[in-house]
Write an enzyme that holds these catalytic residues in place. Structure first.
Site, PDB file in Angstrom:
ATOM      1  N   CYS A   1      12.438  -4.967   3.127  1.00  0.00           N
ATOM      2  CA  CYS A   1      12.010  -5.854   2.031  1.00  0.00           C
ATOM      3  C   CYS A   1      12.795  -5.565   0.751  1.00  0.00           C
ATOM      4  O   CYS A   1      12.676  -4.490   0.169  1.00  0.00           O
ATOM      5  CB  CYS A   1      10.526  -5.628   1.765  1.00  0.00           C
TER       6      CYS A   1
ATOM      7  N   CYS B   1       5.428 -14.813   1.251  1.00  0.00           N
ATOM      8  CA  CYS B   1       5.706 -13.600   2.019  1.00  0.00           C
ATOM      9  C   CYS B   1       4.604 -13.403   3.058  1.00  0.00           C
ATOM     10  O   CYS B   1       3.429 -13.518   2.739  1.00  0.00           O
ATOM     11  CB  CYS B   1       5.755 -12.383   1.093  1.00  0.00           C
TER      12      CYS B   1
ATOM     13  N   CYS C   1      11.467 -14.486   0.508  1.00  0.00           N
ATOM     14  CA  CYS C   1      10.734 -15.129  -0.591  1.00  0.00           C
ATOM     15  C   CYS C   1      11.706 -15.734  -1.616  1.00  0.00           C
ATOM     16  O   CYS C   1      11.338 -16.627  -2.368  1.00  0.00           O
ATOM     17  CB  CYS C   1       9.763 -14.159  -1.252  1.00  0.00           C
TER      18      CYS C   1
ATOM     19  N   CYS D   1      15.383  -8.181   4.145  1.00  0.00           N
ATOM     20  CA  CYS D   1      14.618  -9.426   4.088  1.00  0.00           C
ATOM     21  C   CYS D   1      14.721  -9.953   2.665  1.00  0.00           C
ATOM     22  O   CYS D   1      14.477  -9.221   1.698  1.00  0.00           O
ATOM     23  CB  CYS D   1      13.149  -9.204   4.434  1.00  0.00           C
TER      24      CYS D   1
ATOM     25  N   GLY E   1      -0.823   0.738  -4.885  1.00  0.00           N
ATOM     26  CA  GLY E   1      -2.139   0.213  -4.558  1.00  0.00           C
ATOM     27  C   GLY E   1      -3.155   0.824  -5.488  1.00  0.00           C
ATOM     28  O   GLY E   1      -3.190   2.046  -5.640  1.00  0.00           O
TER      29      GLY E   1
ATOM     30  N   ASP F   1      13.045  -9.484 -17.272  1.00  0.00           N
ATOM     31  CA  ASP F   1      11.987  -9.066 -16.344  1.00  0.00           C
ATOM     32  C   ASP F   1      12.603  -8.901 -14.970  1.00  0.00           C
ATOM     33  O   ASP F   1      13.644  -9.492 -14.666  1.00  0.00           O
ATOM     34  CB  ASP F   1      10.817 -10.058 -16.322  1.00  0.00           C
ATOM     35  N   ASP F   2      11.946  -8.081 -14.146  1.00  0.00           N
ATOM     36  CA  ASP F   2      12.485  -7.836 -12.801  1.00  0.00           C
ATOM     37  C   ASP F   2      12.273  -9.034 -11.889  1.00  0.00           C
ATOM     38  O   ASP F   2      13.062  -9.288 -10.983  1.00  0.00           O
ATOM     39  CB  ASP F   2      11.836  -6.590 -12.173  1.00  0.00           C
TER      40      ASP F   2
ATOM     41  N   CYS G   1       0.876  -1.169   0.000  1.00  0.00           N
ATOM     42  CA  CYS G   1       0.000   0.000   0.000  1.00  0.00           C
ATOM     43  C   CYS G   1       0.904   1.206   0.000  1.00  0.00           C
ATOM     44  O   CYS G   1       2.111   1.084   0.209  1.00  0.00           O
ATOM     45  CB  CYS G   1      -0.861   0.077   1.256  1.00  0.00           C
TER      46      CYS G   1
ATOM     47  N   THR H   1       8.448  -2.145 -15.116  1.00  0.00           N
ATOM     48  CA  THR H   1       9.416  -2.143 -14.017  1.00  0.00           C
ATOM     49  C   THR H   1      10.799  -2.638 -14.442  1.00  0.00           C
ATOM     50  O   THR H   1      11.812  -2.170 -13.920  1.00  0.00           O
ATOM     51  CB  THR H   1       8.859  -2.965 -12.829  1.00  0.00           C
TER      52      THR H   1
ATOM     53  N   TYR I   1      10.764  -4.583  -7.370  1.00  0.00           N
ATOM     54  CA  TYR I   1       9.516  -4.349  -8.102  1.00  0.00           C
ATOM     55  C   TYR I   1       8.678  -3.196  -7.587  1.00  0.00           C
ATOM     56  O   TYR I   1       8.186  -2.379  -8.368  1.00  0.00           O
ATOM     57  CB  TYR I   1       8.666  -5.630  -8.081  1.00  0.00           C
TER      58      TYR I   1
HETATM   59  O1  LIG Z   1       5.397 -13.729 -12.698  1.00  0.00           O
HETATM   60  P1  LIG Z   1       4.246 -12.799 -12.529  1.00  0.00           P
HETATM   61  O2  LIG Z   1       3.255 -13.340 -11.559  1.00  0.00           O
HETATM   62  O3  LIG Z   1       3.629 -12.381 -13.822  1.00  0.00           O
HETATM   63  O4  LIG Z   1       4.769 -11.494 -11.769  1.00  0.00           O
HETATM   64  C1  LIG Z   1       5.896 -10.782 -12.154  1.00  0.00           C
HETATM   65  C2  LIG Z   1       5.558  -9.689 -13.138  1.00  0.00           C
HETATM   66  O5  LIG Z   1       4.585  -8.792 -12.563  1.00  0.00           O
HETATM   67  C3  LIG Z   1       5.140  -7.496 -12.436  1.00  0.00           C
HETATM   68  O6  LIG Z   1       4.716  -6.645 -13.493  1.00  0.00           O
HETATM   69  P2  LIG Z   1       3.394  -5.743 -13.424  1.00  0.00           P
HETATM   70  O7  LIG Z   1       2.618  -5.959 -14.635  1.00  0.00           O
HETATM   71  O8  LIG Z   1       2.677  -5.945 -12.128  1.00  0.00           O
HETATM   72  O9  LIG Z   1       3.907  -4.243 -13.342  1.00  0.00           O
HETATM   73  P3  LIG Z   1       4.920  -3.356 -14.214  1.00  0.00           P
HETATM   74  O10 LIG Z   1       4.177  -2.885 -15.415  1.00  0.00           O
HETATM   75  O11 LIG Z   1       5.271  -2.270 -13.242  1.00  0.00           O
HETATM   76  O12 LIG Z   1       6.117  -4.156 -14.577  1.00  0.00           O
HETATM   77  C4  LIG Z   1       6.641  -7.681 -12.518  1.00  0.00           C
HETATM   78  O13 LIG Z   1       7.263  -6.515 -13.013  1.00  0.00           O
HETATM   79  C5  LIG Z   1       6.763  -8.835 -13.473  1.00  0.00           C
HETATM   80  O14 LIG Z   1       6.669  -8.387 -14.808  1.00  0.00           O
HETATM   81  N1  LIG Z   2      -2.108  -2.595   1.574  1.00  0.00           N
HETATM   82  C1  LIG Z   2      -1.999  -2.269   2.801  1.00  0.00           C
HETATM   83  O1  LIG Z   2      -0.894  -2.128   3.341  1.00  0.00           O
HETATM   84  C2  LIG Z   2      -3.300  -2.214   3.523  1.00  0.00           C
HETATM   85  C3  LIG Z   2      -3.224  -2.605   4.961  1.00  0.00           C
HETATM   86  C4  LIG Z   2      -4.160  -3.687   5.431  1.00  0.00           C
HETATM   87  N2  LIG Z   2      -3.437  -4.926   5.504  1.00  0.00           N
HETATM   88  C5  LIG Z   2      -5.428  -3.829   4.610  1.00  0.00           C
HETATM   89  O2  LIG Z   2      -5.731  -4.889   4.143  1.00  0.00           O
HETATM   90  O3  LIG Z   2      -6.182  -2.920   4.431  1.00  0.00           O
HETATM   91  S1  SF4 Z   3       9.442 -12.239   1.940  1.00  0.00           S
HETATM   92 FE1  SF4 Z   3      10.090 -11.185   0.046  1.00  0.00          FE
HETATM   93  S2  SF4 Z   3       8.415  -9.789  -0.461  1.00  0.00           S
HETATM   94 FE2  SF4 Z   3       8.145 -10.412   1.685  1.00  0.00          FE
HETATM   95  S3  SF4 Z   3       9.165  -8.849   2.921  1.00  0.00           S
HETATM   96 FE3  SF4 Z   3      10.669 -10.472   2.586  1.00  0.00          FE
HETATM   97  S4  SF4 Z   3      11.761  -9.854   0.689  1.00  0.00           S
HETATM   98 FE4  SF4 Z   3       9.861  -8.652   0.823  1.00  0.00          FE
HETATM   99 MG   LIG Z   4       6.358  -6.220 -14.935  1.00  0.00          MG
END
Ligand SMILES: O=P(O)(O)OC[C@H]1O[C@H](OP(=O)(O)OP(=O)(O)O)[C@H](O)[C@@H]1O
Ligand SMILES: NC(=O)CC[C@H](N)C(=O)O
Ligand code: SF4
Ligand SMILES: [Mg+2]
Length: 448
Positions: free
Chosen positions: A233, A379, A432, A429, A37, A342-343, A10, A280, A239
């Site tokens: 994180c 996560c 994941c 962290c 968000g 990809d990121d 968020c 991204t 991302y």
């Molecule tokens: O393996 P997946 O589950 O597909 O998740 C990873 C993808 O999702 C995100 O992009 P997203 O479209 O959310 O945003 P962006 O346009 O900022 O890259 C991230 O940048 C990867 O491209």
């Molecule tokens: N995305 C957020 O960090 C929102 C906080 C809270 N966990 C909610 O569900 O509203």
């Molecule tokens: S588990 Fe991954 S996504 Fe979650 S806080 Fe740690 S580094 Fe971030």
């Molecule tokens: Mg993407």
């Protein structure tokens, strides 16, 4: 099977601008944090009277609250953009949440992160926290100092009551939270420094893990309620955050470029072009191209009117999102071998479609390079990464992932290279990616 709630990202912002209206600043800040968000948005403001006014709505900031703010005065306010998991994506769960303590003035709270444990009755994690705070008959800062040590999980919070703005961060510091001073006086606290920049504020410092900061017309005060091992994180760098933000003294742009360059060293391949999966991954792809000497090109066009897909609440929406969002540029791709960067790969929704799109546009070879390690663990701290189908790489090698997405080859960045690119002053962290959880309860829960 694991039971923990996967969390969400968020964006939060708080403004105290004596003598000026907070609402335009809150809106500008929320627009800047929109990438964090996209399900609902809201703000709460205090105009010096007996109550706090809130405006909440579903959708992007402009649609959700842009039409509801006329005549809304007050120089103190907080705002939120939400990406749900703790509770439904609904107006009832939109934030900020307003509460009233018996015999006291109202307060409001906005939360980024995911609380893994909150004592007391139900509702979203944030609402349960608000209920706890409402039960403490002391000023809000003291109530937070009493209450926050009782909850577990990730939170970067902004709150307000009695003319005071509050900011707090959990003792691991999972989610970023920065404070700045406004031109003309006053304070702003926000999830990312890009929101400070958008308001013309000067960055002062990050809120520390385990710290509560109070801001009022007399100045600022700080209290510590925790600390120890930090766990910022690393996925924020990979991302979530904007590339024009700085997290723990590390510019996100630089981290992504360094990750791309390290990826080119760790996973080289011969090809005609390097291209990103926009948006991204753009900077990581640039880093890969610079380091490898392979020409950078944009072979995929992103429709900017489609939201980020990873943070959509359902898989059907995510799949539909990618289909509408990305199209290949045939005259760039046709007859060429390409490295597509990809990121991250989480559910592989994007990668599967991207490889198919590039082949349909005539690419002769498609090599996928991922500027972070394989995501193999859930996560619990605020990013929506769960077990099961969510983790495409959970039981797959890089070679098997390559086959899954239909690529000629697929390789990831190592965890060491990611950490060395992202590391500022805090520990990171990386759970994941590595399974190395910073908290004992999450270590237990993740062992299924
Ligand atoms: O393996 P997946 O589950 O597909 O998740 C990873 C993808 O999702 C995100 O992009 P997203 O479209 O959310 O945003 P962006 O346009 O900022 O890259 C991230 O940048 C990867 O491209
Ligand atoms: N995305 C957020 O960090 C929102 C906080 C809270 N966990 C909610 O569900 O509203
Ligand atoms: S588990 Fe991954 S996504 Fe979650 S806080 Fe740690 S580094 Fe971030
Ligand atoms: Mg993407």
């Amino acid at each position: 099977m694991i039971s923990g709630e996967a969390g969400e990202e968020c964006g939060v912002i708080g403004v105290l601008a004596p003598g000026r209206p907070a609402v335009p600043m809150l809106l500008d800040g929320l627009f800047t944090l929109q990438h964090r968000g996209q399900e609902s948005a809201g703000l709460a403001v205090w105009d010096g009277g007996d109550d706090i006014a809130t405006r909440l709505g579903m959708g992007l900031v402009g649609d959700a609250i842009g039409g509801q703010v006329d005549g809304l005065g007050g120089s103190l306010g907080i705002g939120h953009v939400r990406y749900s998991t703790s509770g439904a994506s609904s107006l009832a769960n939109a934030q900020p949440i307003r509460g009233r303590r018996r015999g006291r003035t109202p307060f409001a709270i906005a939360h980024n992160g995911n609380l893994t444990w909150v004592p007391g009755p139900g509702g979203t994690d944030t609402r349960r926290l608000a209920t706890l705070l409402a039960g403490v008959h002391r000023p809000l800062g003291a109530a937070m100092a009493d209450t926050l040590p009782l909850v577990s999980g990730a939170y970067s919070l902004v709150a307000m009551a009695d003319g005071t703005l509050y900011a707090a961060r959990d003792s691991y510091g999972f989610r970023p939270l920065s404070m700045g001073v406004l031109e003309g006086g006053g304070w702003v606290v926000a999830s990312e420094t890009a929101a400070l920049d958008a308001l013309g504020a000067e960055f002062v410092r990050d809120v520390e893990p385990g710290e509560i900061v109070e801001f009022d017309v007399r100045g600022t005060r700080s209290y510590r309620f925790g600390g120890g091992r930090s766990a910022l994180c690393v996925f924020e760098h990979v991302y979530f955050a904007r590339p024009d933000s700085v997290i723990d003294k590390r510019p996100v742009y630089e981290v992504r470029r360094d990750c791309g360059a390290a990826l080119a060293r760790e996973a080289p391949v011969e090809a005609d072009l390097v291209m990103p999966v926009p948006d991204t991954a753009r900077i990581a792809a640039l880093g890969y191209a610079e380091e490898s000497g392979i020409r950078y090109a944009e072979g995929l066009v992103r429709n900017i009117y489609v939201s980020r897909t990873f943070i959509q609440p359902s898989q059907a929406q995510r799949q539909g999102g990618v289909r509408l969002k990305l199209r290949p540029v045939e005259h760039v791709v046709a007859g060429r071998s390409v490295v597509v960067v990809d990121d991250s790969i989480v559910r592989a929704t994007s990668a599967r479609q991207v490889v198919a799109l590039l082949r349909s546009a005539g690419a002769t070879r498609v090599h996928v390079r991922v500027a972070s390690p394989a995501v193999r663990w859930p996560c619990f701290f605020g990013v929506d990464i769960r077990v099961g189908d969510d983790l495409a790489a959970r039981h797959r090698t890089a070679e098997e992932m390559g086959r899954l997405v239909g690529a000629d080859s697929l390789a990831y960045l190592s965890a060491d290279a990611l950490v060395s690119a992202a590391r500022g002053s805090m520990d990171l962290c990386t759970a994941c990616f590595t399974g190395d959880y910073p908290t004992a309860d999450s270590r237990r829960e993740a062992t299924w």
